[in-house]
Structure formats: structure tokens, C-alpha cells
Design a protein around this motif. Structure first.
Motif, short mmCIF file in Angstrom:
data_model
loop_
_atom_site.label_atom_id
_atom_site.label_comp_id
_atom_site.label_asym_id
_atom_site.label_seq_id
_atom_site.Cartn_x
_atom_site.Cartn_y
_atom_site.Cartn_z
N PHE A 160 0.70 -1.15 0.04
CA PHE A 160 -0.06 0.06 -0.16
C PHE A 160 0.92 1.15 -0.07
CE2 PHE A 160 -2.62 -3.44 1.37
CZ PHE A 160 -3.95 -3.11 1.06
N ILE A 161 0.65 2.10 -1.08
CA ILE A 161 1.68 3.41 -1.24
C ILE A 161 0.72 4.63 -1.18
CG2 ILE A 161 3.12 4.44 -2.74
CD1 ILE A 161 3.72 1.72 -4.00
N ASP A 162 1.08 5.55 -0.22
CA ASP A 162 0.61 6.86 -0.05
C ASP A 162 1.63 7.73 -0.38
OD1 ASP A 162 -2.14 6.70 0.85
OD2 ASP A 162 -1.54 6.00 2.79
N LYS A 163 1.17 8.82 -1.36
CA LYS A 163 1.94 9.93 -1.30
C LYS A 163 1.20 11.23 -0.54
CE LYS A 163 3.72 8.44 -5.76
NZ LYS A 163 4.27 8.75 -7.12
N ALA A 164 1.61 11.30 0.70
CA ALA A 164 0.93 12.13 1.61
C ALA A 164 1.87 12.70 2.71
CB ALA A 164 -0.56 11.60 1.91
N SER A 165 1.58 13.63 3.29
CA SER A 165 2.41 14.19 4.55
C SER A 165 2.08 12.89 5.49
CB SER A 165 1.47 15.52 4.72
OG SER A 165 2.39 15.94 6.25
N GLY A 166 3.02 12.92 6.45
CA GLY A 166 2.92 12.11 7.70
C GLY A 166 2.45 12.85 8.90
N LYS A 167 1.80 14.10 8.76
CA LYS A 167 1.40 14.67 10.19
C LYS A 167 0.30 13.94 10.45
CE LYS A 167 -1.71 17.57 7.29
NZ LYS A 167 -2.01 19.20 6.80
N ASP A 168 -0.61 13.32 10.02
CA ASP A 168 -1.76 12.54 10.37
C ASP A 168 -1.82 11.09 9.62
OD1 ASP A 168 -3.36 13.05 8.03
OD2 ASP A 168 -3.74 15.03 9.05
N PHE A 169 -2.89 10.60 9.95
CA PHE A 169 -3.25 9.13 9.45
C PHE A 169 -4.44 9.09 8.50
CE2 PHE A 169 -0.07 8.04 12.40
CZ PHE A 169 0.73 7.08 12.12
N ASP A 170 -4.71 10.46 8.15
CA ASP A 170 -5.88 10.66 7.36
C ASP A 170 -5.41 10.23 5.76
OD1 ASP A 170 -8.42 10.98 6.05
OD2 ASP A 170 -8.39 13.06 6.07
N ARG A 171 -5.04 9.17 5.42
CA ARG A 171 -4.26 8.77 4.02
C ARG A 171 -5.13 7.57 3.40
NH1 ARG A 171 0.73 7.42 7.02
NH2 ARG A 171 0.98 9.07 8.63
N PRO A 172 -5.52 7.67 2.23
CA PRO A 172 -6.46 6.57 1.83
C PRO A 172 -5.74 5.10 1.86
CG PRO A 172 -5.73 7.97 0.11
CD PRO A 172 -5.32 8.42 1.43
N GLN A 173 -4.40 4.99 1.32
CA GLN A 173 -3.83 3.51 1.42
C GLN A 173 -3.47 3.23 2.64
OE1 GLN A 173 -3.44 1.45 -1.58
NE2 GLN A 173 -5.04 3.37 -2.22
N TYR A 174 -3.33 3.94 3.62
CA TYR A 174 -3.15 3.42 4.94
C TYR A 174 -4.37 3.09 5.57
CZ TYR A 174 -2.22 3.18 9.86
OH TYR A 174 -2.01 2.86 11.50
N GLN A 175 -5.45 3.73 5.45
CA GLN A 175 -6.67 3.42 6.04
C GLN A 175 -7.20 1.95 5.16
OE1 GLN A 175 -8.06 4.49 8.48
NE2 GLN A 175 -6.65 5.79 8.66
#
Length: 209
Positions: free
Chosen positions: A37-52
Motif C-alpha cells: 500500500f503506497i501513499d503520497k501524502a504528508s506524515g502529519k496525520d493518518f488520514d491517508r487513503p492507502q493506509y486506511q
């Protein structure tokens, strides 16, 4: 008995950054590509589609690899909360590849858990501290630029500011798009452009032909 699965989680901060190095690490572990699962997003929070999406699939006994703790996130409290949910509430294992002590498969006794938790506390603190330093440097840079009367914000997007990959994708798919074999939305996704930027770039490209 439900079969356990192995997953990989990869994160880079922006769309421009390349996730290949982390992805190759996961493939070396024989993780199926569909389970990375790959996210291209900031690590400031966990509101990331692939992580979720990954978290929603996790079951007791599953295993998650990440290359380093800062790829999981940058917020100390949030990292610890997610770690607890995955390893204790869900019951999956976590392995941080660049930190052998953060391998929940190995440390199941009280002393092992104490050491692993201590390392987690230190590393999450370091990850958040690094993020705070980056933000502070950004603010200092903005303040200096304003004082010098420099223009702030993103550079104007045009044909010449496209990356080599975007330019190659534009040239490779333009004819297909004109023939209506792919939609404008699909072409925008290929190029990583929003609607206004997409049509501006297309207009410039057509004028340059």
C-alpha cells in the motif's frame, strides 16, 4: 483457520517523490505487489487513503512491514496510537526494517515489550522533532522572503515546468486522447494535473507543435 497475510506500507510526502526504493524493499521480502500500500501524502496525520485501506484489511496474526518509522508518520502521539491499535487491538505484527528492535514478532515477554516500547517512544519523538524543525525552517524561509519582497507560492505551472516524466507521458498519450481513446479525466490522472492546469498545458503543447 484464517490464513494470515503479509503487507507492506510505503509513504512519500509528495506526488513528485519516488516510492520505488521502499517498494523494492517490500518486493525483496516476497510481498505480493497487490499487498503493498503506497501513499503520497504528508506524515502529519493518518488520514491517508492507502493506509486506511491497509488497516481495514488487517486481521489478527497478519504482518506489516515498513522501511522506517517516519514512513509510518511524523506525529509522536498519533504513531503510538496507531501502533497500539494494530499490534494490540487488531493483533497484527509490525516490523520496522531499519530498526530491528521494532519487530513485534520477537519481543513477546515483559522485558522485550519494555525495550521495544522505549525505542518506539524515542523514535516517535525524533520523527516529530524532525517535522517541527522542517516546519520551523520553512517559516523562517517565508519570513526572509517576505522581508526581501520576493514572490511566494508555487511557481507558475506551464509546459516548461513539467517534469521529464510528465512531458514524456504528455507526448505518449496526446494522440490517444485526441482520438478519444482515453478520457480527459484519465489523461489528467496520468499527468498528475488538475483540470485548469491540464487544459492550460494542452493549449501550450498544441501551440508548440
Amino acid at each position: 483457520m484464517t490464513e494470515t497475510k503479509t503487507f507492506g506500507y510505503v509513504r512519500v510526502s509528495t506526488k513528485e517523490q519516488n516510492a520505488d526504493r521502499q517498494t523494492v524493499e517490500m518486493k525483496k521480502l516476497k510481498i505480493n505487489e497487490r499487498d503493498i500500500f503506497i501513499d503520497k501524502a504528508s506524515g502529519k496525520d493518518f488520514d491517508r487513503p492507502q493506509y486506511q485501506a491497509l488497516k481495514a484489511q488487517l486481521r489478527k496474526g497478519d504482518l506489516v512491514y515498513i522501511s522506517s518509522l517516519d514512513r509510518l508518520g511524523r506525529n509522536s502521539d498519533a504513531i503510538k496510537k496507531e501502533w497500539e491499535e494494530i499490534t494490540r487491538e487488531i493483533g497484527a505484527d509490525m516490523v520496522v526494517l531499519d530498526m530491528p528492535l521494532l519487530d513485534t514478532r520477537k519481543y513477546k515477554d515483559t522485558m522485550g515489550n519494555f525495550v521495544a516500547n522505549l525505542v518506539l517512544q524515542v523514535l516517535t519523538f525524533m520523527a516529530q522533532s524532525e517535522r517541527e524543525k522542517i516546519l520551523a525552517r520553512q517559516k523562517e524561509g517565508i519570513a526572509v522572503a517576505k522581508a526581501q519582497g520576493k514572490h511566494l507560492g508555487r511557481p507558475q505551472l506551464n509546459l516548461n515546468t513539467l517534469t521529464k516524466q510528465q512531458r514524456a507521458d504528455l507526448e505518449a498519450n496526446y494522440t490517444t486522447w485526441k482520438a478519444k481513446e482515453i478520457t480527459s479525466v484519465q489523461f489528467m490522472e496520468i499527468l498528475g494535473l488538475k483540470k485548469n492546469s491540464f487544459y492550460k498545458i494542452i493549449s501550450e503543447y498544441e501551440e508548440s507543435k
